[in-house]
Write an enzyme that holds these catalytic residues in place. Structure first.
Site, PDB file in Angstrom:
ATOM      1  N   HIS A  17      16.717 -50.296   8.264  1.00  0.00           N
ATOM      2  CA  HIS A  17      15.915 -51.525   8.300  1.00  0.00           C
ATOM      3  C   HIS A  17      16.721 -52.702   7.741  1.00  0.00           C
ATOM      4  O   HIS A  17      16.705 -53.799   8.293  1.00  0.00           O
ATOM      5  CB  HIS A  17      14.658 -51.395   7.420  1.00  0.00           C
ATOM      6  CG  HIS A  17      13.624 -50.417   7.909  1.00  0.00           C
ATOM      7  ND1 HIS A  17      13.192 -49.356   7.150  1.00  0.00           N
ATOM      8  CD2 HIS A  17      12.914 -50.355   9.067  1.00  0.00           C
ATOM      9  CE1 HIS A  17      12.252 -48.694   7.808  1.00  0.00           C
ATOM     10  NE2 HIS A  17      12.063 -49.271   8.981  1.00  0.00           N
ATOM     11  N   ARG A  92      16.751 -47.406  18.166  1.00  0.00           N
ATOM     12  CA  ARG A  92      17.684 -46.340  17.790  1.00  0.00           C
ATOM     13  C   ARG A  92      17.961 -45.417  18.969  1.00  0.00           C
ATOM     14  O   ARG A  92      19.031 -45.371  19.514  1.00  0.00           O
ATOM     15  CB  ARG A  92      17.104 -45.494  16.641  1.00  0.00           C
ATOM     16  CG  ARG A  92      17.159 -46.147  15.319  1.00  0.00           C
ATOM     17  CD  ARG A  92      16.162 -45.541  14.384  1.00  0.00           C
ATOM     18  NE  ARG A  92      14.810 -45.773  14.862  1.00  0.00           N
ATOM     19  CZ  ARG A  92      13.725 -45.425  14.221  1.00  0.00           C
ATOM     20  NH1 ARG A  92      13.807 -44.777  13.093  1.00  0.00           N
ATOM     21  NH2 ARG A  92      12.533 -45.694  14.705  1.00  0.00           N
ATOM     22  N   SER A 130      12.332 -43.634   8.276  1.00  0.00           N
ATOM     23  CA  SER A 130      11.609 -43.431   7.023  1.00  0.00           C
ATOM     24  C   SER A 130      11.126 -41.984   6.932  1.00  0.00           C
ATOM     25  O   SER A 130      11.188 -41.370   5.861  1.00  0.00           O
ATOM     26  CB  SER A 130      10.398 -44.362   6.946  1.00  0.00           C
ATOM     27  OG  SER A 130      10.800 -45.711   7.043  1.00  0.00           O
TER      28      SER A 130
END
Ligand code: ADP
Length: 162
Positions: A17, A92, A130
């Protein structure tokens, strides 16, 4: 003046991030990070904790001048209220693409004046999310190269107390 919003769950913020924030900051005059309040998603950290971790993480890596806000409800409505020119998202893997493509088209349908901008992740963060960080840390593995120190510490504390 160009203004952009980088929305996400940030549960918690990772180096992936942060890399996107750093690159987006170069593209726009003003960048705002928006942490979503999504009561339907199971989060490890509360909204306030996620927001504080974003602020602390940015401070740790020396990112300055970026406001961190929280929002509730439909992203595009919030983006319109904030008067932004663009919504920034990171990409991604292929699986990100389908979802992001659909969201971007839907958002354009609702707010054609707001552009969706996608930044491709750098190779070393391709696998980083995450959820992966939480899972790996949960097994006691080292994650210090994937998240800022404040996040590593917050995860140690939170996962210990679970
Ligand atoms: P959301 O629930 O909105 O997907 P996330 O916090 O998981 O929230 O992600 C926010 C944004 O950051 C998304 O656009 C996501 O694709 C992007 N992102 C997350 N991890 C990375 C990474 N390692 N590299 C690049 N972009 C990332």
């Amino acid at each position: 003046m160009t203004k952009a919003l980088y929305p996400g769950s940030f549960d918690p913020i990772t180096n992936g991030h942060l890399a996107i924030i750093k690159r987006a900051q170069k593209l726009f005059d003003q960048l705002i990070v928006a942490v979503v309040h999504n009561p339907n998603k199971d989060m490890l950290f509360t909204l306030e904790e996620r927001q504080a971790l974003v602020n602390d993480a940015m401070q740790e890596v020396g990112l300055e001048g970026i406001e961190v806000v929280t929002y509730n409800g439909l992203l595009v409505e919030f983006a319109r209220d904030m008067n932004v020119d663009a919504i920034v998202r990171g990409l991604r893997v292929n699986s990100d693409f389908d979802y992001e493509f659909q969201m971007a088209l839907m958002n354009r349908d609702m707010a054609p004046e707001i552009e969706s901008v996608f930044l491709m992740t750098s190779g070393r963060y391709v696998f980083l999310s995450s959820s992966i960080v939480k899972e790996v840390k949960g097994y006691g593995e080292k994650i210090s190269h994937l998240v800022p120190k404040v996040v590593d510490e917050a995860l140690s504390e939170r996962l210990q107390s679970k």
